[in-house]
Write a protein that holds these residues in place. Structure first.
Motif, PDB file in Angstrom:
ATOM      1  N   ILE A  64      -2.495 -11.636 -35.361  1.00 33.90           N
ATOM      2  CA  ILE A  64      -2.877 -12.195 -36.609  1.00 33.90           C
ATOM      3  C   ILE A  64      -4.321 -11.345 -37.046  1.00 33.90           C
ATOM      4  O   ILE A  64      -4.467 -10.969 -38.256  1.00 33.90           O
ATOM      5  N   VAL A  65      -5.033 -11.092 -36.202  1.00 33.99           N
ATOM      6  CA  VAL A  65      -6.304  -9.840 -36.650  1.00 33.99           C
ATOM      7  C   VAL A  65      -6.028  -8.599 -36.912  1.00 33.99           C
ATOM      8  O   VAL A  65      -6.666  -7.923 -37.576  1.00 33.99           O
ATOM      9  N   GLN A  66      -4.881  -7.866 -36.275  1.00 36.51           N
ATOM     10  CA  GLN A  66      -4.731  -6.663 -36.476  1.00 36.51           C
ATOM     11  C   GLN A  66      -5.791  -5.930 -36.207  1.00 36.51           C
ATOM     12  O   GLN A  66      -6.333  -5.007 -36.998  1.00 36.51           O
ATOM     13  N   PRO A  67      -6.449  -5.712 -34.985  1.00 38.08           N
ATOM     14  CA  PRO A  67      -7.763  -5.041 -34.708  1.00 38.08           C
ATOM     15  C   PRO A  67      -7.322  -3.520 -34.993  1.00 38.08           C
ATOM     16  O   PRO A  67      -8.531  -2.777 -35.106  1.00 38.08           O
ATOM     17  N   GLY A  68      -6.368  -2.848 -34.541  1.00 42.34           N
ATOM     18  CA  GLY A  68      -6.142  -1.584 -34.325  1.00 42.34           C
ATOM     19  C   GLY A  68      -6.074  -0.893 -35.958  1.00 42.34           C
ATOM     20  O   GLY A  68      -6.134   0.129 -36.161  1.00 42.34           O
ATOM     21  N   ALA A  69      -5.626  -1.952 -37.068  1.00 45.09           N
ATOM     22  CA  ALA A  69      -5.172  -1.484 -38.282  1.00 45.09           C
ATOM     23  C   ALA A  69      -6.595  -1.574 -38.833  1.00 45.09           C
ATOM     24  O   ALA A  69      -6.604  -1.142 -40.099  1.00 45.09           O
ATOM     25  N   ASN A  70      -7.364  -2.344 -38.526  1.00 40.68           N
ATOM     26  CA  ASN A  70      -8.591  -2.509 -39.248  1.00 40.68           C
ATOM     27  C   ASN A  70      -9.815  -2.204 -38.292  1.00 40.68           C
ATOM     28  O   ASN A  70     -10.792  -2.696 -38.052  1.00 40.68           O
ATOM     29  N   THR A  71      -9.718  -0.805 -38.162  1.00 38.88           N
ATOM     30  CA  THR A  71     -10.824  -0.152 -37.426  1.00 38.88           C
ATOM     31  C   THR A  71     -11.175   1.143 -38.026  1.00 38.88           C
ATOM     32  O   THR A  71     -10.217   1.882 -38.659  1.00 38.88           O
ATOM     33  N   THR A  72     -12.456   1.688 -37.942  1.00 40.84           N
ATOM     34  CA  THR A  72     -12.860   3.060 -38.505  1.00 40.84           C
ATOM     35  C   THR A  72     -13.407   3.877 -37.427  1.00 40.84           C
ATOM     36  O   THR A  72     -13.869   4.857 -37.573  1.00 40.84           O
ATOM     37  N   VAL A  73     -12.891   3.436 -36.085  1.00 42.60           N
ATOM     38  CA  VAL A  73     -13.338   4.235 -35.062  1.00 42.60           C
ATOM     39  C   VAL A  73     -12.880   5.830 -34.878  1.00 42.60           C
ATOM     40  O   VAL A  73     -11.587   5.868 -35.289  1.00 42.60           O
ATOM     41  N   ASP A  74     -13.416   6.695 -34.731  1.00 38.78           N
ATOM     42  CA  ASP A  74     -13.037   7.918 -34.761  1.00 38.78           C
ATOM     43  C   ASP A  74     -11.883   8.323 -33.475  1.00 38.78           C
ATOM     44  O   ASP A  74     -12.059   8.183 -32.355  1.00 38.78           O
ATOM     45  N   ALA A  75     -10.916   8.864 -33.727  1.00 34.24           N
ATOM     46  CA  ALA A  75      -9.934   9.148 -33.060  1.00 34.24           C
ATOM     47  C   ALA A  75     -10.636  10.071 -31.762  1.00 34.24           C
ATOM     48  O   ALA A  75      -9.887  10.336 -30.678  1.00 34.24           O
ATOM     49  N   GLY A  76     -11.492  10.993 -32.222  1.00 35.87           N
ATOM     50  CA  GLY A  76     -12.230  11.724 -31.104  1.00 35.87           C
ATOM     51  C   GLY A  76     -12.874  11.003 -30.115  1.00 35.87           C
ATOM     52  O   GLY A  76     -13.148  11.741 -29.097  1.00 35.87           O
ATOM     53  N   ALA A  77     -12.830   9.627 -30.268  1.00 37.71           N
ATOM     54  CA  ALA A  77     -13.485   8.967 -29.285  1.00 37.71           C
ATOM     55  C   ALA A  77     -12.358   8.850 -27.967  1.00 37.71           C
ATOM     56  O   ALA A  77     -12.867   8.028 -27.027  1.00 37.71           O
ATOM     57  N   TRP A  96     -24.920  -2.643 -29.876  1.00 45.81           N
ATOM     58  CA  TRP A  96     -24.537  -3.576 -30.878  1.00 45.81           C
ATOM     59  C   TRP A  96     -24.322  -2.722 -32.208  1.00 45.81           C
ATOM     60  O   TRP A  96     -23.193  -3.258 -32.968  1.00 45.81           O
ATOM     61  N   ASP A  97     -24.699  -1.359 -32.318  1.00 45.44           N
ATOM     62  CA  ASP A  97     -24.261  -0.732 -33.563  1.00 45.44           C
ATOM     63  C   ASP A  97     -22.802  -0.310 -33.578  1.00 45.44           C
ATOM     64  O   ASP A  97     -22.491   0.029 -34.582  1.00 45.44           O
ATOM     65  N   ALA A  98     -22.364  -0.248 -32.603  1.00 39.68           N
ATOM     66  CA  ALA A  98     -20.764  -0.237 -32.521  1.00 39.68           C
ATOM     67  C   ALA A  98     -20.005  -0.999 -33.107  1.00 39.68           C
ATOM     68  O   ALA A  98     -18.642  -0.773 -33.565  1.00 39.68           O
ATOM     69  N   ALA A 102      -4.300  -3.913 -25.896  1.00 42.42           N
ATOM     70  CA  ALA A 102      -2.925  -3.166 -25.697  1.00 42.42           C
ATOM     71  C   ALA A 102      -2.204  -3.126 -27.326  1.00 42.42           C
ATOM     72  O   ALA A 102      -1.713  -1.915 -27.833  1.00 42.42           O
ATOM     73  N   ILE A 103      -2.622  -4.197 -28.133  1.00 42.06           N
ATOM     74  CA  ILE A 103      -2.106  -4.228 -29.328  1.00 42.06           C
ATOM     75  C   ILE A 103      -2.947  -3.400 -30.059  1.00 42.06           C
ATOM     76  O   ILE A 103      -2.472  -2.869 -31.098  1.00 42.06           O
ATOM     77  N   PHE A 104      -4.189  -3.327 -29.914  1.00 42.59           N
ATOM     78  CA  PHE A 104      -5.154  -2.348 -30.705  1.00 42.59           C
ATOM     79  C   PHE A 104      -4.756  -0.966 -30.549  1.00 42.59           C
ATOM     80  O   PHE A 104      -4.462  -0.178 -31.475  1.00 42.59           O
ATOM     81  N   VAL A 105      -4.498  -0.412 -29.171  1.00 36.63           N
ATOM     82  CA  VAL A 105      -4.077   0.868 -28.939  1.00 36.63           C
ATOM     83  C   VAL A 105      -2.728   1.245 -29.768  1.00 36.63           C
ATOM     84  O   VAL A 105      -2.643   2.177 -30.224  1.00 36.63           O
ATOM     85  N   ALA A 106      -1.718   0.319 -29.547  1.00 42.75           N
ATOM     86  CA  ALA A 106      -0.488   0.512 -30.293  1.00 42.75           C
ATOM     87  C   ALA A 106      -0.487   0.668 -31.738  1.00 42.75           C
ATOM     88  O   ALA A 106      -0.065   1.523 -32.190  1.00 42.75           O
ATOM     89  N   GLN A 107      -1.539  -0.092 -32.288  1.00 43.40           N
ATOM     90  CA  GLN A 107      -1.721  -0.333 -33.883  1.00 43.40           C
ATOM     91  C   GLN A 107      -2.434   0.959 -34.247  1.00 43.40           C
ATOM     92  O   GLN A 107      -2.167   1.584 -35.372  1.00 43.40           O
ATOM     93  N   PHE A 108      -3.553   1.519 -33.354  1.00 45.63           N
ATOM     94  CA  PHE A 108      -4.261   2.797 -33.676  1.00 45.63           C
ATOM     95  C   PHE A 108      -3.146   3.978 -33.590  1.00 45.63           C
ATOM     96  O   PHE A 108      -3.358   4.756 -34.541  1.00 45.63           O
ATOM     97  N   TYR A 109      -2.419   4.077 -32.606  1.00 47.98           N
ATOM     98  CA  TYR A 109      -1.564   5.121 -32.667  1.00 47.98           C
ATOM     99  C   TYR A 109      -0.296   4.850 -33.276  1.00 47.98           C
ATOM    100  O   TYR A 109       0.702   6.015 -33.358  1.00 47.98           O
ATOM    101  N   GLY A 110      -0.067   3.780 -34.460  1.00 47.94           N
ATOM    102  CA  GLY A 110       1.197   3.751 -35.075  1.00 47.94           C
ATOM    103  C   GLY A 110       2.507   3.452 -34.188  1.00 47.94           C
ATOM    104  O   GLY A 110       3.383   3.868 -34.783  1.00 47.94           O
ATOM    105  N   LEU A 111       2.272   2.822 -33.039  1.00 50.75           N
ATOM    106  CA  LEU A 111       3.401   2.485 -32.248  1.00 50.75           C
ATOM    107  C   LEU A 111       3.805   0.968 -32.537  1.00 50.75           C
ATOM    108  O   LEU A 111       3.025  -0.126 -32.464  1.00 50.75           O
ATOM    109  N   ASP A 112       5.232   0.725 -32.377  1.00 50.59           N
ATOM    110  CA  ASP A 112       5.460  -0.741 -32.411  1.00 50.59           C
ATOM    111  C   ASP A 112       5.846  -1.343 -31.137  1.00 50.59           C
ATOM    112  O   ASP A 112       6.464  -0.361 -30.343  1.00 50.59           O
ATOM    113  N   LEU A 113       5.441  -2.507 -30.924  1.00 48.35           N
ATOM    114  CA  LEU A 113       5.617  -3.067 -29.659  1.00 48.35           C
ATOM    115  C   LEU A 113       6.651  -4.207 -29.984  1.00 48.35           C
ATOM    116  O   LEU A 113       6.963  -4.706 -30.943  1.00 48.35           O
TER     117      LEU A 113
END
Length: 466
Positions: free
Chosen positions: A120-133, A241-243, A343-354
């Protein structure tokens, strides 16, 4: 007739002002204020944290260390004693089976909630975290490592690690594996029963040592307000907290899942079994709050066992078996909700479908593999176990490290609360819960009177009041 005494009457403080609960709340408030002050102070000239951060860090870590020191003698003596005493209970095997069953049931419900919240929240799609992290973790979990880790390496399951600094200085630290300690204690307890009368002196000595350990532990617990203040101050002063700006939705998703389990699932289970929700949470509160600020199920274990016995009315013979077992295998926060959402976050961040199969695997790993976390601070082992099972990139773990301390506080609080909940539910179902003790008015006292024995595992027990 003698004249009335003119001595002034000494006024005592009201009970609420001297109660343990009030002291804990004061500790929390003081910790927040001290943490804000420490955060506002400049760093030291050499770039290290300022003196106030250093002080609260030392006090907080010292308090957790005191509790952790008590874990080895407490778990060993309590498990041996519980096995010796459970021989008097006709349904001992049923108690163990029911405990494991309810561990699995609650873990399954928690992981389903984690999956639903993540979708529901889609955390991996709603993030601005840098892939370099993204970065692979220093250690990862595996089923084979978990199984081989059950084999004790020495009598007290102790391990040593030597670290060499750049300056050439070497430091050696000791640690212990609580799963191995459980295996050792269970084996010795069963062996003592098999030996029979010859083992009676050993069991008597073990019971006396357990009583001594619990007395020392009580003294440590009384320092909880000071430890709480230092731990929460360190959290406010040093955690990232800034993260939250980049991983805000992920953090929200985790805490929503934790809140649903804590405020919905647990109360429903309590009410279904005819118990008071308010009494349960007031009884487990000392352990829950310490778990939140310490971020360690094992560090909180001595307090969790004590509130389960003396506040919730679970017989000592059963609680001393179920609570340590729960501290290693009952991780609704770290091993169910968090890895599902992560796990859902990581999959969404890398554009992988579960697929549906992947979600089923997440549930299976959560229910079966939660012991891999072993009550340690953090859930990296469980997350890597989940990601590797699904075939997701382990480098995704690095994306979430910025908010690890923040989410770990809530995860551990839910873990510990569940570790007290299941023994309470099972004891109620089996008719051995002391409901007089469970429903007793505590009047600000954290536990029943120190000299009052915990109830015996019988359906005909005398009333024990707090």
């Amino acid at each position: 007739m003698s004249a009335p005494s003119s001595a002034p009457t000494r006024r005592s403080l009201p009970s609420w002002a001297t109660s343990f609960g009030t002291q804990i709340v004061i500790g929390l408030v003081a910790g927040v204020l001290i943490g804000l002050l420490a955060r506002a102070m400049p760093t030291a000239a050499d770039g290290n944290p300022n003196w106030l951060v250093g002080t609260i860090t030392t006090i907080g870590s010292s308090y957790v260390a005191l509790l952790t020191v008590a874990v080895i003698p407490l778990v060993f003596t309590a498990i041996v004693s519980s096995i010796a005493n459970l021989r008097q209970v006709a349904n001992a095997a049923r108690l163990a089976a029911q405990t494991l069953l309810w561990f699995a049931i609650t873990a399954f419900v928690a992981v389903v909630i984690g999956i639903v919240v993540g979708l529901i929240v889609q955390p991996g799609a709603n993030t601005t975290v840098d892939a370099g992290a993204a970065a692979a973790p220093k250690s990862s979990g595996s089923w084979w490592a978990f199984l081989t880790g059950l084999v004790p390496q020495n009598f007290l399951a102790l391990g040593a690690k030597t670290t060499v600094t750049d300056a050439g200085a070497a430091t050696t630290s000791l640690s212990f594996n609580v799963l191995q300690l459980l295996v050792i204690a269970i084996a010795i307890g069963i062996a003592a029963l098999k030996v029979g009368e010859k083992a009676k002196p050993f069991l008597d000595f073990n019971a006396a040592l357990l009583a001594i350990v619990q007395k020392v532990l009580w003294w440590i617990i009384r320092l909880a307000p000071i430890g709480t203040a230092a731990l929460i101050a360190k959290a406010v002063a040093t955690y990232g907290w800034d993260a939250l700006g980049q991983l805000g939705w992920f953090t929200v998703a985790v805490y929503v899942g934790l809140a649903l389990v804590f405020f919905v699932v647990y109360p429903v289970l309590i009410r279904v079994h005819g118990l008071s929700v308010r009494r349960f949470f007031s009884g487990v509160w000392p352990a829950t709050q310490l778990a939140f600020v310490s971020r360690s199920s094992i560090g909180t274990l001595p307090l969790t066992e004590r509130v389960t016995e003396r506040n919730l009315g679970v017989p000592r013979e059963y609680a001393s078996f179920a609570v340590p077992l729960g501290a290693t295998t009952k991780m609704d926060g770290c091993a169910a909700i968090y890895p599902a959402i992560a796990a859902i976050f990581v999959a969404q961040f890398y554009g992988l479908d579960l697929t549906l199969t992947d979600y089923l695997l997440i549930a299976v790993v959560a229910v079966i593999g939660s012991a891999a976390t072993a009550g340690t601070t953090g859930a990296t082992v469980m997350l890597t176990l989940t990601l590797s099972t699904l075939g997701l990139p382990l480098a995704g773990v690095g994306l979430l490290l910025a908010v690890e301390p923040i989410v770990d506080m809530g995860r551990t609080a839910v873990n510990v609360t569940g570790q007290a909940l299941v023994p309470t539910v099972v004891a109620k179902r089996e008719g051995i819960l002391d409901e007089d003790l469970y429903n007793a008015e505590r009047n600000g006292d954290p536990f029943a009177d120190e000299d009052t024995e915990s109830p015996a595992p019988s359906t005909e027990r005398e009333s024990v009041h707090a």
